[in-house]
Design a protein around this motif. Structure first.
Motif, PDB file in Angstrom:
ATOM      1  N   MET A 198       0.850  -1.190   0.000  1.00 10.72           N
ATOM      2  CA  MET A 198       0.000   0.000   0.000  1.00 10.72           C
ATOM      3  C   MET A 198       0.887   1.243   0.000  1.00 10.72           C
ATOM      4  SD  MET A 198      -2.785   1.105   2.904  1.00 10.72           S
ATOM      5  CE  MET A 198      -3.492  -0.539   2.806  1.00 10.72           C
ATOM      6  N   PRO A 199       0.787   2.086  -1.023  1.00 10.59           N
ATOM      7  CA  PRO A 199       1.684   3.247  -1.099  1.00 10.59           C
ATOM      8  C   PRO A 199       1.375   4.278  -0.019  1.00 10.59           C
ATOM      9  CG  PRO A 199       0.042   3.333  -2.840  1.00 10.59           C
ATOM     10  CD  PRO A 199      -0.106   1.994  -2.178  1.00 10.59           C
ATOM     11  N   ALA A 200       2.438   4.854   0.540  1.00 12.71           N
ATOM     12  CA  ALA A 200       2.279   5.918   1.530  1.00 12.71           C
ATOM     13  C   ALA A 200       1.959   7.230   0.837  1.00 12.71           C
ATOM     14  CB  ALA A 200       3.547   6.054   2.352  1.00 12.71           C
ATOM     15  N   LEU A 201       1.167   8.054   1.481  1.00 11.59           N
ATOM     16  CA  LEU A 201       0.793   9.349   0.924  1.00 11.59           C
ATOM     17  C   LEU A 201       1.825  10.436   1.236  1.00 11.59           C
ATOM     18  CD1 LEU A 201      -3.044   9.384   1.704  1.00 11.59           C
ATOM     19  CD2 LEU A 201      -1.876   8.705  -0.409  1.00 11.59           C
ATOM     20  N   LEU A 202       2.740  10.145   2.180  1.00 10.71           N
ATOM     21  CA  LEU A 202       3.769  11.103   2.552  1.00 10.71           C
ATOM     22  C   LEU A 202       5.143  10.465   2.450  1.00 10.71           C
ATOM     23  CD1 LEU A 202       2.174  12.628   5.799  1.00 10.71           C
ATOM     24  CD2 LEU A 202       2.329  13.740   3.561  1.00 10.71           C
ATOM     25  N   ASP A 203       6.124  11.251   2.052  1.00 10.88           N
ATOM     26  CA  ASP A 203       7.507  10.787   2.083  1.00 10.88           C
ATOM     27  C   ASP A 203       7.989  10.779   3.530  1.00 10.88           C
ATOM     28  OD1 ASP A 203       7.669  10.556  -0.676  1.00 10.88           O
ATOM     29  OD2 ASP A 203       8.336  12.642  -0.912  1.00 10.88           O
TER      30      ASP A 203
ATOM     31  N   THR B 194      10.179   7.647   9.298  1.00  6.52           N
ATOM     32  CA  THR B 194       8.902   8.043   8.696  1.00  6.52           C
ATOM     33  C   THR B 194       8.358   9.300   9.347  1.00  6.52           C
ATOM     34  OG1 THR B 194       8.383   5.752   8.135  1.00  6.52           O
ATOM     35  CG2 THR B 194       6.545   7.305   8.207  1.00  6.52           C
ATOM     36  N   ASP B 195       8.339   9.318  10.685  1.00  6.32           N
ATOM     37  CA  ASP B 195       7.788  10.461  11.420  1.00  6.32           C
ATOM     38  C   ASP B 195       8.841  11.445  11.891  1.00  6.32           C
ATOM     39  OD1 ASP B 195       5.182   9.417  11.195  1.00  6.32           O
ATOM     40  OD2 ASP B 195       5.474   8.164  12.962  1.00  6.32           O
ATOM     41  N   GLY B 196      10.120  11.169  11.622  1.00  7.61           N
ATOM     42  CA  GLY B 196      11.185  12.078  12.051  1.00  7.61           C
ATOM     43  C   GLY B 196      11.334  12.151  13.550  1.00  7.61           C
TER      44      GLY B 196
END
Length: 203
Positions: free
Chosen positions: A1-6, A101-103
């Motif tokens: 499932m592709p992520a919507l955010l880098d 992902t969330d930094g």
């Protein structure tokens, strides 16, 4: 499932570089060396460090612990620095968890008994946090510590990490489950005045 955010931080961005040496005022944060092993063994024999970090350490375990950090850097699962000054090893500070992902990163630290009361931990925490934000590109740094450990609370607050809340019965210590304090700084947060003056980085 592709992520919507880098991802906030690109995976691989740390592994492609050498772990830096960080400098601020009279403190130097450097990668661990095999010659640090005897001091590590002594540190983990200290009752305070044992209590909050729930471990002891033999000579062989100390060497294994030291040699494990370069692998964690390359795998981007953590990073550890020895905190030093002209007198020698004062303590340790590490990135225990990294969420690209969330930094988000979580920091852990301890200081040897002889170096306590000199703001070593707060200075190291500020120095590492500056690098995490300004060079590594993460967004949020967290400190978790037992609610029964007021000195660690003071360290976090001196380094500009306000208390955000209490995580109930979140960590198991030798005397049972402890509530844990959650402190954090975000990238837009203000650096504490006490530790202004810049951070020098040596690759």
């Amino acid at each position: 499932m592709p992520a919507l955010l880098d991802p906030v931080v690109a995976p691989g961005s740390l592994a492609r570089t050498a772990q830096p040496i960080l400098r601020a005022d009279d403190l130097v944060l450097r990668p661990w060396q095999p010659s640090d092993a005897p001091t590590l063994v002594a540190a983990y024999a200290d009752p305070g460090i044992q209590r909050w970090h729930t471990r002891s350490m033999t000579d062989d375990e100390a060497l294994t612990w030291i040699h494990h950090w370069p692998d964690r850097w390359k795998q981007e699962t953590g990073a550890g620095w020895a905190v030093t000054d002209d007198s020698g090893l004062l303590g340790q500070i590490s990135l225990r968890k990294l969420n690209f992902t969330d930094g988000l990163v979580e920091v852990s630290y301890w200081v040897l008994p002889a170096a306590r009361g000199r703001q070593v931990a707060a200075g190291a925490l500020t120095t590492l946090t500056d690098w995490v934000f300004d060079d590594a590109g993460f967004h949020r740094v967290e400190v978790h510590h037992s609610a029964a450990n007021p000195p660690s609370c003071r360290v976090a607050e001196k380094a500009g990490f306000p208390l955000e809340g209490v995580m109930r019965r979140q960590a198991l210590h030798t005397d049972g489950w402890h509530d844990m304090h959650l402190h954090a700084r975000v990238k837009a947060g203000q650096r504490p005045d006490r530790f202004r003056g810049g951070v020098g980085i040596t690759p």
